[in-house]
Design a protein around this motif. Structure first.
Motif, PDB file in Angstrom:
ATOM      1  N   SER A  39     -10.516  62.995 -72.908  1.00  0.00           N
ATOM      2  CA  SER A  39     -10.241  64.064 -71.964  1.00  0.00           C
ATOM      3  C   SER A  39     -10.192  65.426 -72.646  1.00  0.00           C
ATOM      4  O   SER A  39     -10.629  66.437 -72.091  1.00  0.00           O
ATOM      5  N   LEU A  40      -9.652  65.456 -73.864  1.00  0.00           N
ATOM      6  CA  LEU A  40      -9.565  66.728 -74.576  1.00  0.00           C
ATOM      7  C   LEU A  40     -10.911  67.190 -75.120  1.00  0.00           C
ATOM      8  O   LEU A  40     -11.039  68.344 -75.543  1.00  0.00           O
ATOM      9  N   MET A  41     -11.898  66.281 -75.146  1.00  0.00           N
ATOM     10  CA  MET A  41     -13.215  66.668 -75.650  1.00  0.00           C
ATOM     11  C   MET A  41     -13.819  67.772 -74.794  1.00  0.00           C
ATOM     12  O   MET A  41     -14.441  68.707 -75.308  1.00  0.00           O
ATOM     13  N   GLY A  42     -13.643  67.680 -73.487  1.00  0.00           N
ATOM     14  CA  GLY A  42     -14.161  68.723 -72.612  1.00  0.00           C
ATOM     15  C   GLY A  42     -13.522  70.064 -72.901  1.00  0.00           C
ATOM     16  O   GLY A  42     -14.189  71.106 -72.876  1.00  0.00           O
ATOM     17  N   ASP A  43     -12.219  70.062 -73.184  1.00  0.00           N
ATOM     18  CA  ASP A  43     -11.528  71.301 -73.522  1.00  0.00           C
ATOM     19  C   ASP A  43     -12.062  71.878 -74.831  1.00  0.00           C
ATOM     20  O   ASP A  43     -12.311  73.082 -74.940  1.00  0.00           O
ATOM     21  N   ALA A  44     -12.241  71.006 -75.821  1.00  0.00           N
ATOM     22  CA  ALA A  44     -12.753  71.468 -77.115  1.00  0.00           C
ATOM     23  C   ALA A  44     -14.158  72.042 -76.986  1.00  0.00           C
ATOM     24  O   ALA A  44     -14.477  73.097 -77.548  1.00  0.00           O
ATOM     25  N   LEU A  45     -15.017  71.347 -76.242  1.00  0.00           N
ATOM     26  CA  LEU A  45     -16.393  71.806 -76.089  1.00  0.00           C
ATOM     27  C   LEU A  45     -16.471  73.089 -75.269  1.00  0.00           C
ATOM     28  O   LEU A  45     -17.327  73.950 -75.535  1.00  0.00           O
ATOM     29  N   ALA A  46     -15.602  73.217 -74.282  1.00  0.00           N
ATOM     30  CA  ALA A  46     -15.601  74.448 -73.480  1.00  0.00           C
ATOM     31  C   ALA A  46     -15.219  75.641 -74.337  1.00  0.00           C
ATOM     32  O   ALA A  46     -15.834  76.714 -74.249  1.00  0.00           O
ATOM     33  N   HIS A  47     -14.208  75.490 -75.174  1.00  0.00           N
ATOM     34  CA  HIS A  47     -13.811  76.587 -76.054  1.00  0.00           C
ATOM     35  C   HIS A  47     -14.850  76.835 -77.140  1.00  0.00           C
ATOM     36  O   HIS A  47     -15.051  77.969 -77.573  1.00  0.00           O
ATOM     37  N   ALA A  48     -15.501  75.754 -77.588  1.00  0.00           N
ATOM     38  CA  ALA A  48     -16.522  75.908 -78.634  1.00  0.00           C
ATOM     39  C   ALA A  48     -17.748  76.644 -78.126  1.00  0.00           C
ATOM     40  O   ALA A  48     -18.528  77.188 -78.927  1.00  0.00           O
ATOM     41  N   ALA A  49     -17.956  76.668 -76.803  1.00  0.00           N
ATOM     42  CA  ALA A  49     -19.135  77.331 -76.251  1.00  0.00           C
ATOM     43  C   ALA A  49     -19.046  78.852 -76.345  1.00  0.00           C
ATOM     44  O   ALA A  49     -20.074  79.532 -76.327  1.00  0.00           O
TER      45      ALA A  49
END
Length: 305
Positions: A39-49
């Motif tokens: 679930s936190l992967m989406g948060d990490a990828l969103a911030h990484a964008a």
């Protein structure tokens, strides 16, 4: 402004359709991320964008959604492989790797954003809207881009449904029957990156994680079957996009992205309360029914003595 007037406005129709497609694709791909306990992967990828968006602007000098998509995808894929490399080749667990990558990439993005805002290009106005989204800025070409990508995401999830199902529930068995588990996991992460990139203009990098996970968690309360869960999650995501857009348009100066997330949260609360088997009301009824049954059996036993 009433809802009929809102639906007849051409600009609102494009925003509405774009938000619907965003919610649909986010709900579908987010279901697998939720089941994979990522679930936190989406948060990490969103911030990484964010640094990808900033670098794309610095290179091209224009606010083109297509260049932003390319930059965000490159940054997201780099973040995905960074998380995977740290997890596999060090003793650092995935949650710590996620936190490290999220912090580094987002911090780098904020630095680039600050640099752009203090530059003399004069075109940086509005770039910070990618932090929280600005769905009202969607135009026909943006909606076409979102529509094509959303359709591809749903199509790919349909074609690879069996593989993603095995990967989500029993990766050991999937590896045993010869499936390339590592590559499938990375492929799923790339799809997650694409879903995040599509939503950053509407919802923003900060709130995009909620659009990926909240519809999936809500759908889990209604069924134990994966294909139904994916469909319900997509439906909840689409309805959240539609309702969030309508509510934000009816009020003055109301941001669309947060309203979409709040609409998804309403579906989550309703699912927690009224889910047929996992909901609070269903559990309370089952508990009361069991208590009544125990009392009836106790009365029969006493009468039988």
């Amino acid at each position: 402004m009433d809802w009929k007037t809102i639906l007849l406005d051409p600009n609102t129709q494009w925003v509405l359709f774009g938000s619907l497609l965003l919610g649909l694709s986010s709900g579908v791909i987010g279901s697998f991320a939720y089941l994979r306990k990522q679930s936190l992967m989406g948060d990490a990828l969103a911030h990484a964008a964010l640094p990808g968006v900033c670098l794309a602007f610095m290179i091209t000098g224009t606010k083109s959604i297509f260049s932003f998509l390319i930059g965000a995808i490159v940054a997201g894929v780099l973040a995905t492989f960074s998380i995977g490399y740290i997890t596999r080749h060090t003793r650092i667990k995935q949650d710590a790797a996620l936190g490290m990558v999220l912090s580094v990439f987002f911090g780098f993005g904020i630095v680039l954003l600050t640099q752009i805002q203090h530059s003399d290009s004069g075109n940086q106005s509005g770039l910070d809207k990618f932090l929280f989204g600005q769905a009202a800025s969607l135009v026909k070409s943006d909606v076409y881009t979102i529509g094509i990508i959303a359709a591809l995401l749903v199509l790919i999830c349909t074609l690879f449904f069996k593989e993603f199902k095995l990967l989500s529930f029993d990766p050991g068995f999937a590896k045993g029957i010869g499936l390339p588990v590592v590559w499938l996991d990375q492929f799923l992460m790339v799809l997650l990156v694409v879903a995040v990139v599509v939503g950053i203009q509407s919802v923003g990098v900060v709130l995009m994680a909620a659009m990926l996970i909240t519809p999936a968690v809500s759908a889990r309360y209604w069924t134990d079957r994966l294909h139904i869960m994916v469909a319900v999650s997509g439906l909840f995501g689409a309805l959240s996009g539609v309702l969030g857009t309508i509510f934000s348009t009816m009020a003055d100066n109301m941001p669309t992205g947060p309203m979409i997330v709040l609409s998804a949260t309403v579906f989550f609360v309703l699912s927690v309360l009224f889910g047929p088997t996992r909901g609070v009301v269903a559990k309370a009824r089952a508990k009361a029914s069991n208590k009544k049954y125990v009392l009836q059996q106790a009365v029969k036993d006493v009468n039988g003595l």
